[in-house]
Design a protein around this motif. Structure first.
Motif, PDB file in Angstrom:
ATOM      1  N   TRP A 126       2.734 -13.240   8.464  1.00 20.03           N
ATOM      2  CA  TRP A 126       3.475 -12.446   7.489  1.00 20.03           C
ATOM      3  C   TRP A 126       2.644 -11.248   7.063  1.00 20.03           C
ATOM      4  N   ARG A 127       3.263 -10.089   7.051  1.00 19.42           N
ATOM      5  CA  ARG A 127       2.604  -8.853   6.617  1.00 19.42           C
ATOM      6  C   ARG A 127       3.336  -8.303   5.398  1.00 19.42           C
ATOM      7  N   PHE A 128       2.552  -7.961   4.382  1.00 15.93           N
ATOM      8  CA  PHE A 128       3.133  -7.429   3.149  1.00 15.93           C
ATOM      9  C   PHE A 128       2.858  -5.931   3.067  1.00 15.93           C
TER      10      PHE A 128
ATOM     11  N   ASN B 114      10.441 -12.300 -15.060  1.00 13.86           N
ATOM     12  CA  ASN B 114      10.708 -10.908 -14.710  1.00 13.86           C
ATOM     13  C   ASN B 114       9.458 -10.159 -14.237  1.00 13.86           C
ATOM     14  N   ASP B 115       8.341 -10.862 -14.084  1.00  9.20           N
ATOM     15  CA  ASP B 115       7.103 -10.237 -13.618  1.00  9.20           C
ATOM     16  C   ASP B 115       7.161 -10.090 -12.099  1.00  9.20           C
ATOM     17  N   LEU B 116       7.886  -9.088 -11.650  1.00 10.51           N
ATOM     18  CA  LEU B 116       8.150  -8.921 -10.225  1.00 10.51           C
ATOM     19  C   LEU B 116       6.904  -8.440  -9.480  1.00 10.51           C
ATOM     20  N   PRO B 117       6.711  -8.870  -8.222  1.00  6.75           N
ATOM     21  CA  PRO B 117       5.656  -8.265  -7.407  1.00  6.75           C
ATOM     22  C   PRO B 117       6.015  -6.814  -7.093  1.00  6.75           C
ATOM     23  N   THR B 118       5.018  -6.020  -6.820  1.00  2.00           N
ATOM     24  CA  THR B 118       5.234  -4.613  -6.498  1.00  2.00           C
ATOM     25  C   THR B 118       4.501  -4.266  -5.214  1.00  2.00           C
ATOM     26  N   ALA B 119       5.055  -3.309  -4.482  1.00  2.00           N
ATOM     27  CA  ALA B 119       4.397  -2.829  -3.264  1.00  2.00           C
ATOM     28  C   ALA B 119       3.182  -2.000  -3.660  1.00  2.00           C
ATOM     29  N   SER B 120       2.101  -2.147  -2.912  1.00  2.00           N
ATOM     30  CA  SER B 120       0.861  -1.439  -3.212  1.00  2.00           C
ATOM     31  C   SER B 120       0.327  -0.762  -1.951  1.00  2.00           C
ATOM     32  N   THR B 121      -0.291   0.384  -2.139  1.00  2.00           N
ATOM     33  CA  THR B 121      -0.921   1.086  -1.012  1.00  2.00           C
ATOM     34  C   THR B 121      -2.349   0.600  -0.774  1.00  2.00           C
ATOM     35  N   GLU B 122      -2.823  -0.349  -1.573  1.00  2.00           N
ATOM     36  CA  GLU B 122      -4.169  -0.876  -1.386  1.00  2.00           C
ATOM     37  C   GLU B 122      -4.194  -1.887  -0.245  1.00  2.00           C
ATOM     38  N   TYR B 123      -5.339  -1.941   0.443  1.00  2.00           N
ATOM     39  CA  TYR B 123      -5.489  -2.924   1.520  1.00  2.00           C
ATOM     40  C   TYR B 123      -6.969  -3.064   1.869  1.00  2.00           C
ATOM     41  N   HIS B 124      -7.294  -4.180   2.480  1.00  2.00           N
ATOM     42  CA  HIS B 124      -8.651  -4.414   2.974  1.00  2.00           C
ATOM     43  C   HIS B 124      -8.935  -3.422   4.107  1.00  2.00           C
ATOM     44  N   PRO B 125     -10.141  -2.830   4.166  1.00  2.00           N
ATOM     45  CA  PRO B 125     -10.398  -1.807   5.191  1.00  2.00           C
ATOM     46  C   PRO B 125     -10.255  -2.298   6.620  1.00  2.00           C
ATOM     47  N   ASP B 126     -10.371  -3.602   6.851  1.00  2.00           N
ATOM     48  CA  ASP B 126     -10.225  -4.140   8.207  1.00  2.00           C
ATOM     49  C   ASP B 126      -8.862  -4.771   8.441  1.00  2.00           C
ATOM     50  N   GLN B 127      -7.958  -4.549   7.529  1.00  2.00           N
ATOM     51  CA  GLN B 127      -6.633  -5.167   7.624  1.00  2.00           C
ATOM     52  C   GLN B 127      -5.762  -4.410   8.621  1.00  2.00           C
TER      53      GLN B 127
ATOM     54  N   GLY C 243      -2.427  -4.186   8.784  1.00  2.00           N
ATOM     55  CA  GLY C 243      -1.388  -3.467   8.063  1.00  2.00           C
ATOM     56  C   GLY C 243      -1.961  -2.755   6.856  1.00  2.00           C
ATOM     57  N   HIS C 244      -1.610  -1.516   6.638  1.00  2.00           N
ATOM     58  CA  HIS C 244      -2.220  -0.699   5.591  1.00  2.00           C
ATOM     59  C   HIS C 244      -1.405  -0.705   4.301  1.00  2.00           C
ATOM     60  N   ALA C 245      -1.218  -1.886   3.732  1.00  4.40           N
ATOM     61  CA  ALA C 245      -0.519  -2.010   2.446  1.00  4.40           C
ATOM     62  C   ALA C 245      -0.625  -3.457   2.000  1.00  4.40           C
ATOM     63  N   SER C 246      -0.069  -3.737   0.840  1.00  2.35           N
ATOM     64  CA  SER C 246      -0.082  -5.098   0.315  1.00  2.35           C
ATOM     65  C   SER C 246       1.001  -5.229  -0.744  1.00  2.35           C
ATOM     66  N   TRP C 247       1.189  -6.464  -1.207  1.00  2.00           N
ATOM     67  CA  TRP C 247       2.011  -6.710  -2.384  1.00  2.00           C
ATOM     68  C   TRP C 247       1.090  -7.159  -3.510  1.00  2.00           C
ATOM     69  N   GLN C 248       1.374  -6.660  -4.702  1.00  5.10           N
ATOM     70  CA  GLN C 248       0.631  -7.091  -5.875  1.00  5.10           C
ATOM     71  C   GLN C 248       1.493  -8.096  -6.639  1.00  5.10           C
ATOM     72  N   PHE C 249       0.975  -9.311  -6.765  1.00  2.00           N
ATOM     73  CA  PHE C 249       1.685 -10.377  -7.468  1.00  2.00           C
ATOM     74  C   PHE C 249       1.160 -10.461  -8.899  1.00  2.00           C
ATOM     75  N   ARG C 250       2.054 -10.776  -9.837  1.00  2.00           N
ATOM     76  CA  ARG C 250       1.734 -10.749 -11.267  1.00  2.00           C
ATOM     77  C   ARG C 250       1.959 -12.128 -11.901  1.00  2.00           C
ATOM     78  N   GLY C 251       1.403 -13.138 -11.233  1.00  2.00           N
ATOM     79  CA  GLY C 251       1.629 -14.496 -11.687  1.00  2.00           C
ATOM     80  C   GLY C 251       0.780 -14.874 -12.888  1.00  2.00           C
ATOM     81  N   GLY C 252       1.153 -15.969 -13.509  1.00  2.00           N
ATOM     82  CA  GLY C 252       0.426 -16.501 -14.648  1.00  2.00           C
ATOM     83  C   GLY C 252       0.890 -17.913 -14.940  1.00  2.00           C
ATOM     84  N   LYS C 253       0.370 -18.485 -16.023  1.00  2.00           N
ATOM     85  CA  LYS C 253       0.717 -19.862 -16.362  1.00  2.00           C
ATOM     86  C   LYS C 253       0.900 -20.003 -17.870  1.00  2.00           C
TER      87      LYS C 253
END
Length: 615
Positions: A385-387, A412-425, A427-437
């Motif tokens: 899976w690639r985000f 309602n804390d939806l994940p958002t698309a992010s342009t950040e990624y590991h330099p060796d990844q 795919g050049h993007a990621s999803w930012q998840f906003r989880g909690g407890k």
């Protein structure tokens, strides 16, 4: 200050004095990874081979050493002085060249005391030691080497007779000199890149400053080290250096507007000191003065060793006297004993430098190109899976095995698309998840109830790997899950110590330690692998590899310590879905993941680090 450099191999030769050296942190011989041999390893093959190996360096290894020798004038002072200390220093550098990966030596001027031809006649054969060993070095004129009242247009001199450009032409590092012969530059290779070193006269003329700027411009991507006899000064009791009047001129004419210059080294004054100044580009320039002529025996041939470590982003600096080190400890006098090594903070210290960031303005690291998913679907890929796209209700399984993910929201804390990624990844993007407890919130993803991945038990082993960045938001995300198998040990027919634990969970403890806890197919209880504490806000690659017998955790392709030795095979399953970005206890989602996920791959066999997604 402790360092990671350890030269224990020199204890016997240098009088039993404990030394630090290059290989302490990485294991003996690792500096020679590109195929060269250490002198110690070559000894068994014969003296000739050992001598040849001792001269070798590893230009690709991230650790290397620059040797710096300041004012030696009292060793060559008319009919006074003694060449033995400097001779010992040069022989030491040659002996240690391979072990410490010493790539270059820079002399900071004031070779002799009175600029007399007879003095240079005594210094010349000492420097010939380096010539014969094919050890590259630079020399510059200090005020005691020439007529100090004139700039570098002064014309001929005994100094120039001895250290003319012709002397350096044998060196592969030598790049050229000014027409007057008093300024030169060298380019050496170390840590997989080229570095430029300027050796500037006691008093460069305006034309020579223009020459230096032109040399830098001709090498626009090279980091530059400036060596010059006078630039900064320091006072006794206060090691914070400051510019001399001439130093201000050097800064204004050359250093300030030359962002490539990151380090300057000068002698002339004493005591030693250092200071960091911002250049016109807003970047740090480290300015160091090193001079020991005021100390016992004219400085005892002291040498500064600048140990560059591009893996650790630091330069470890030490100051030693090889001449005193080589003396019989039982016969050293009291003054010599105190000069073996200068261990105060002024002479033994570390310089933290983020080399990639510091050099980004003129030599940015190339961005690794993105790689299409189909290149990473290797034999045995069960799910991939690639985000790297917009947040959607469905994430397609790139493996083609049909293990697509569906998004589930707890709040309602939806994940958002992010342009950040590991330099060796790939795919050049990621999803930012906003989880909690407390209560569980955020969103996660899950495979379908009938997804093929749900039933797999991985009898031949498995590899689970992901690119991850943990949230740095100050909240408590302890025991959050990254990749979890729904269903408990009880559901899978296991009655171990806590059968309500997930059948398998890859997550993080309250201390941000990696935890892989799973019920193997062949055991009745969970087996747990632990990692070390990860840094929130920093990307890393995580992999769990099982070879059918044991599971091992890797972070950034490095095997970690706390992996169970007890054999275990496969993974137990209750046939329920896998969760991405969530964990559960007793089949109840306790919290969703907080941070970024770049991509995640599951393979039905053990992979070598060379096969990981970050390879």
């Amino acid at each position: 200050m402790s360092t990671d450099w350890e030269r224990g191999a020199m204890d016997e030769q240098y009088g039993g004095t404990s030394r630090r050296g290059l290989l302490g942190a990485i294991g003996a011989g690792a500096v020679l990874a590109s195929g060269t041999l250490s002198a110690g390893n070559a000894a068994a093959t014969g003296p000739a081979q050992a001598a040849q190996a001792a001269r070798r360096i590893d230009t690709e290894h991230p650790q290397f050493t620059l040797a710096v020798v300041p004012d030696t004038q009292y060793q060559f002072d008319q009919d006074r002085g003694d060449a033995a200390p400097l001779t010992a220093t040069f022989k030491y550098l040659i002996d240690q060249r391979a072990e410490q990966n010493i790539v270059f030596m820079a002399h900071l001027g004031d070779v002799v005391e009175n600029a007399q031809a007879s003095e240079f006649a005594k210094a010349d054969p000492v420097f010939r030691i380096l010539d014969r060993a094919r050890f590259p070095y630079s020399v510059l004129a200090g005020n005691h080497d020439i007529d100090g009242s004139k700039d570098d247009t002064r014309g001929p001199s005994p100094y120039l007779d001895t250290f003319s450009p012709q002397r350096f032409r044998w060196m592969p590092t030598y790049g050229g000199s000014t027409a007057n012969g008093y300024n030169s530059y060298h380019v050496f290779r170390a840590a997989g890149r080229q570095w430029l070193l300027l050796a500037m006269d006691w008093r460069p003329s305006d034309a020579s400053f223009a020459w230096a700027r032109a040399v830098i411009a001709q090498h626009p991507k090279l980091p530059v080290i400036l060596t010059i006899h006078e630039l900064v000064n320091a006072d006794h009791g206060n090691p914070v250096a400051y510019f001399s009047d001439h130093g201000n001129r050097v800064w204004e004419q050359l250093v300030d507007d030359s962002d490539q210059i990151f380090l300057t080294l000068n002698g002339h004054y004493w005591p030693p000191g250092r200071v960091t100044r911002k250049n016109a580009a807003g970047n740090d320039v480290h300015l160091h003065i090193t001079n020991y002529q005021d100390r016992y025996y004219g400085g005892s041939g002291m040498v500064r060793l600048y140990h560059f470590d591009l893996a650790r982003n630091t330069i470890d600096v030490e100051t030693i006297s090889p001449w005193i080190m080589a003396q019989d400890p039982a016969r050293r006098n009291e003054l010599a004993e105190a000069e073996i090594e200068l261990s105060d903070d002024t002479n033994r210290f570390g310089i933290p430098i983020d080399f990639a960031r510091r050099f980004a303005g003129f030599a940015p690291e190339p961005v690794r190109p993105a790689r299409p998913a189909k290149q990473l679907v290797i034999p045995g890929t069960a799910a991939y899976w690639r985000f790297d796209g917009p947040v959607a209700d469905k994430v397609v399984d790139q493996s083609g095995q049909g293990n697509d993910l569906t998004r589930v929201q707890l709040s309602n804390d939806l994940p958002t698309a992010s342009t950040e990624y590991h330099p060796d990844q790939p795919g050049h993007a990621s999803w930012q998840f906003r989880g909690g407890k407390n209560p569980a919130r955020g969103g996660y993803l899950k495979t379908a109830d009938n997804a093929p991945l749900n039933a797999l038990t991985f009898p031949k082993g498995y590899t689970i790997e992901a690119f991850v960045k943990l949230a740095d938001d100050g909240q408590d995300h302890s025991w959050e899950g990254l990749f979890t198998r729904l269903g408990t040990g009880r559901d899978a027919g296991k009655t171990g110590s806590d059968p309500d634990e997930p059948a398998a969970k890859l997550g993080f403890s309250g201390g941000l330690q990696v935890q892989w806890a799973a019920y193997p197919a062949d055991k009745n209880d969970t087996f747990t692998n632990w990692g070390h504490e990860q840094q929130a806000g920093e990307w890393f690659h995580l992999a769990i590899v099982n070879d059918g017998r044991h599971s091992v955790v890797y972070v950034d392709s490095s095997e970690l310590l706390r992996n169970p030795a007890t054999p275990s095979n496969g993974l137990a399953t209750a046939g329920k879905p896998w969760l991405v970005a969530a964990g559960h206890y007793a089949n109840k989602i306790d919290q969703a993941f907080a941070g970024n996920i770049g991509e995640l791959r599951v393979v039905t066999r053990p992979l070598k680090p060379s096969e990981f997604l970050n390879a």
